[in-house]
Design an enzyme around this catalytic site. Structure first.
Site, PDB file in Angstrom:
ATOM      1  CE  LYS A  36      34.290  36.845  49.424  1.00  0.00           C
ATOM      2  NZ  LYS A  36      33.701  35.796  48.552  1.00  0.00           N
ATOM      3  CD  GLU A 123      35.090  54.345  39.514  1.00  0.00           C
ATOM      4  OE1 GLU A 123      34.613  53.371  40.118  1.00  0.00           O
ATOM      5  OE2 GLU A 123      34.385  55.255  39.036  1.00  0.00           O
ATOM      6  CD  GLU A 143      34.090  49.787  36.072  1.00  0.00           C
ATOM      7  OE1 GLU A 143      34.953  49.298  35.319  1.00  0.00           O
ATOM      8  OE2 GLU A 143      34.368  50.452  37.077  1.00  0.00           O
TER       9      GLU A 143
HETATM   10  C1  1HE Z   1      35.178  39.468  44.308  1.00  0.00           C
HETATM   11  C2  1HE Z   1      35.587  40.517  43.462  1.00  0.00           C
HETATM   12  C3  1HE Z   1      34.723  41.621  43.300  1.00  0.00           C
HETATM   13  C4  1HE Z   1      37.127  39.021  43.477  1.00  0.00           C
HETATM   14  N1  1HE Z   1      33.541  41.600  43.972  1.00  0.00           N
HETATM   15  N2  1HE Z   1      34.007  39.504  44.953  1.00  0.00           N
HETATM   16  N3  1HE Z   1      35.552  44.135  39.409  1.00  0.00           N
HETATM   17  C5  1HE Z   1      35.774  43.112  38.577  1.00  0.00           C
HETATM   18  O1  1HE Z   1      35.050  42.825  37.682  1.00  0.00           O
HETATM   19  C6  1HE Z   1      36.998  42.289  38.888  1.00  0.00           C
HETATM   20  C7  1HE Z   1      36.559  40.945  39.425  1.00  0.00           C
HETATM   21  N4  1HE Z   1      37.674  40.157  39.931  1.00  0.00           N
HETATM   22  C8  1HE Z   1      38.527  39.481  39.137  1.00  0.00           C
HETATM   23  O2  1HE Z   1      38.514  39.590  37.924  1.00  0.00           O
HETATM   24  C9  1HE Z   1      39.499  38.580  39.808  1.00  0.00           C
HETATM   25  O3  1HE Z   1      39.017  38.268  41.119  1.00  0.00           O
HETATM   26  C10 1HE Z   1      40.927  39.176  39.944  1.00  0.00           C
HETATM   27  C11 1HE Z   1      41.588  39.220  38.557  1.00  0.00           C
HETATM   28  C12 1HE Z   1      40.941  40.554  40.575  1.00  0.00           C
HETATM   29  C13 1HE Z   1      41.766  38.248  40.868  1.00  0.00           C
HETATM   30  O4  1HE Z   1      41.698  36.899  40.370  1.00  0.00           O
HETATM   31  P1  1HE Z   1      42.082  35.720  41.340  1.00  0.00           P
HETATM   32  O5  1HE Z   1      42.094  34.445  40.524  1.00  0.00           O
HETATM   33  O6  1HE Z   1      43.283  36.045  42.131  1.00  0.00           O
HETATM   34  O7  1HE Z   1      40.879  35.627  42.446  1.00  0.00           O
HETATM   35  P2  1HE Z   1      39.394  35.059  42.292  1.00  0.00           P
HETATM   36  O8  1HE Z   1      39.411  33.562  42.491  1.00  0.00           O
HETATM   37  O9  1HE Z   1      38.731  35.540  41.081  1.00  0.00           O
HETATM   38  O10 1HE Z   1      38.649  35.755  43.517  1.00  0.00           O
HETATM   39  C14 1HE Z   1      38.881  35.367  44.850  1.00  0.00           C
HETATM   40  C15 1HE Z   1      37.613  35.661  45.631  1.00  0.00           C
HETATM   41  O11 1HE Z   1      37.381  37.059  45.600  1.00  0.00           O
HETATM   42  C16 1HE Z   1      36.393  35.025  44.999  1.00  0.00           C
HETATM   43  O12 1HE Z   1      35.476  34.764  46.026  1.00  0.00           O
HETATM   44  P3  1HE Z   1      35.277  33.254  46.631  1.00  0.00           P
HETATM   45  O13 1HE Z   1      34.229  33.422  47.693  1.00  0.00           O
HETATM   46  O14 1HE Z   1      34.856  32.405  45.457  1.00  0.00           O
HETATM   47  O15 1HE Z   1      36.621  32.851  47.166  1.00  0.00           O
HETATM   48  C17 1HE Z   1      35.835  36.121  44.124  1.00  0.00           C
HETATM   49  O16 1HE Z   1      34.456  35.986  43.889  1.00  0.00           O
HETATM   50  C18 1HE Z   1      36.099  37.326  45.035  1.00  0.00           C
HETATM   51  N5  1HE Z   1      36.152  38.565  44.278  1.00  0.00           N
HETATM   52  N6  1HE Z   1      36.801  40.208  42.944  1.00  0.00           N
HETATM   53  C19 1HE Z   1      33.223  40.555  44.778  1.00  0.00           C
HETATM   54  N7  1HE Z   1      35.010  42.660  42.546  1.00  0.00           N
HETATM   55  C20 1HE Z   1      31.518  52.305  42.057  1.00  0.00           C
HETATM   56  S1  1HE Z   1      31.303  51.449  40.638  1.00  0.00           S
HETATM   57  C21 1HE Z   1      32.722  50.488  40.401  1.00  0.00           C
HETATM   58  C22 1HE Z   1      32.406  49.416  39.417  1.00  0.00           C
HETATM   59  C23 1HE Z   1      33.420  48.335  39.432  1.00  0.00           C
HETATM   60  O17 1HE Z   1      34.357  48.306  40.189  1.00  0.00           O
HETATM   61  S2  1HE Z   1      33.150  47.066  38.305  1.00  0.00           S
HETATM   62  C24 1HE Z   1      34.556  46.081  38.405  1.00  0.00           C
HETATM   63  C25 1HE Z   1      34.364  44.956  39.386  1.00  0.00           C
END
Ligand code: 1HE
Length: 269
Positions: A36, A123, A143
């Site tokens: 994840k 963060e 975000e």
């Molecule tokens: C997740 C998350 C996550 C991956 N929550 N499940 N954060 C974001 O908006 C960033 C979201 N993530 C991404 O943009 C990408 O995953 C990455 C660029 C980090 C990596 O990409 P990649 O191609 O290596 O992986 P992927 O295929 O996107 O993700 C692999 C798995 O991880 C997939 O799940 P699966 O069940 O389909 O295999 C994704 O859904 C999961 N995954 N990131 C949940 N963030 C206290 S407030 C803080 C506010 C925030 O942090 S907002 C920013 C959130």
């Protein structure tokens, strides 16, 4: 939680998303949810808080790093969909507690960053005292595009690191920064080659762990507070802290070592 590895004493239980290892006087905490992308769910945040609330006495510095290709993809977005407003406030406050434990805890914390250091991952990194970035690291605040806001103290810590205007730009335009351009802006203290982040972070942590404990305490607790308070109070705090540090037997020993030519000189390599 797994029992601490490398022969250190067991420290209760960690969630499966965290792995702890002790190497001498340095503790190594690994975000271990690579499938994840080390997204931070509630259990992980609780585990971080509990760990930093009770770092064993024989650990003098901690390194945090992430397993897999990314340091941390931020908040686990799958936990967000069902939360109402009150639960959202409690959730953010749980992150605050965990990250305050890092920033104002007992031991300095070095973050080894690579790949995505985004949202809540940034963060988390910002709450650490030293950041080492591999060249693959990049910083973003998704975000803005997810319809949410910072919740893990980033709106307070990040403007102090990189400036409010830059944080606004990252939120509004989804701008990203790479490791090399990010370092002079304050995202990291060090940039290293791919694969060298953890070793460099451990090396720095070992050096930090060898400092007089009072010096580490002063750097962690007094410097950030002096940056926020008025000048006169800051100067008074400095005088008090300086006298306390000097009065410590460890400082006396180190000063004697220098005067009697047993301590290394301060040189620039
Ligand atoms: C997740 C998350 C996550 C991956 N929550 N499940 N954060 C974001 O908006 C960033 C979201 N993530 C991404 O943009 C990408 O995953 C990455 C660029 C980090 C990596 O990409 P990649 O191609 O290596 O992986 P992927 O295929 O996107 O993700 C692999 C798995 O991880 C997939 O799940 P699966 O069940 O389909 O295999 C994704 O859904 C999961 N995954 N990131 C949940 N963030 C206290 S407030 C803080 C506010 C925030 O942090 S907002 C920013 C959130």
């Amino acid at each position: 939680m797994e029992a601490a590895s490398n022969g250190s004493k067991a420290m209760g239980t960690f969630p499966p998303s965290l792995h702890f290892e002790q190497r001498g006087i340095v503790g190594i905490l690994r975000l271990s949810r690579p499938h994840k992308r080390n997204a931070l769910d509630d259990a992980t945040i609780r585990g971080i808080e509990e760990f930093f609330a009770a770092v064993p006495d024989d650990i003098k510095a901690v390194v945090i790093h992430g397993e897999g290709d990314h340091f941390c993809a931020g908040l686990d977005l799958s936990e967000l969909t069902e939360r109402d407003i009150a639960a959202g406030i409690a959730h953010s406050q749980a992150w605050h507690r965990a990250f305050e434990r890092i920033e104002f805890g007992r031991v300095p914390v070095v973050a080894a960053l690579h790949g995505a250091v985004v949202g809540g991952g940034l963060e988390l990194a910002a709450a650490c005292h030293i950041r080492v970035a591999e060249r693959s690291a990049y910083y973003a605040l998704p975000e803005g595009s997810r319809g949410i806001f910072l919740g893990g103290g980033g709106s307070v810590r990040l403007p102090r690191l990189i400036g409010t205007a830059r944080v606004i730009d990252m939120m509004l335009t989804a701008r990203t920064y790479g490791a090399d351009e990010g370092a002079p802006l304050g995202f990291s203290h060090y940039v290293v080659d791919p694969g060298a982040g953890l070793a460099t972070a451990i090396e720095l942590a070992e050096r930090i762990a060898g400092n007089a404990p009072m010096t580490n305490f002063a750097a962690m607790h007094v410097l950030p507070r002096n940056a926020e308070q008025d000048r006169a109070s800051g100067l008074l705090m400095e005088s008090l802290m300086s006298a306390i540090a000097q009065g410590d037997p460890e400082a006396k020993r180190r000063l004697r070592d220098f005067l009697e030519k047993r301590a290394p000189k301060t040189v620039h390599r």
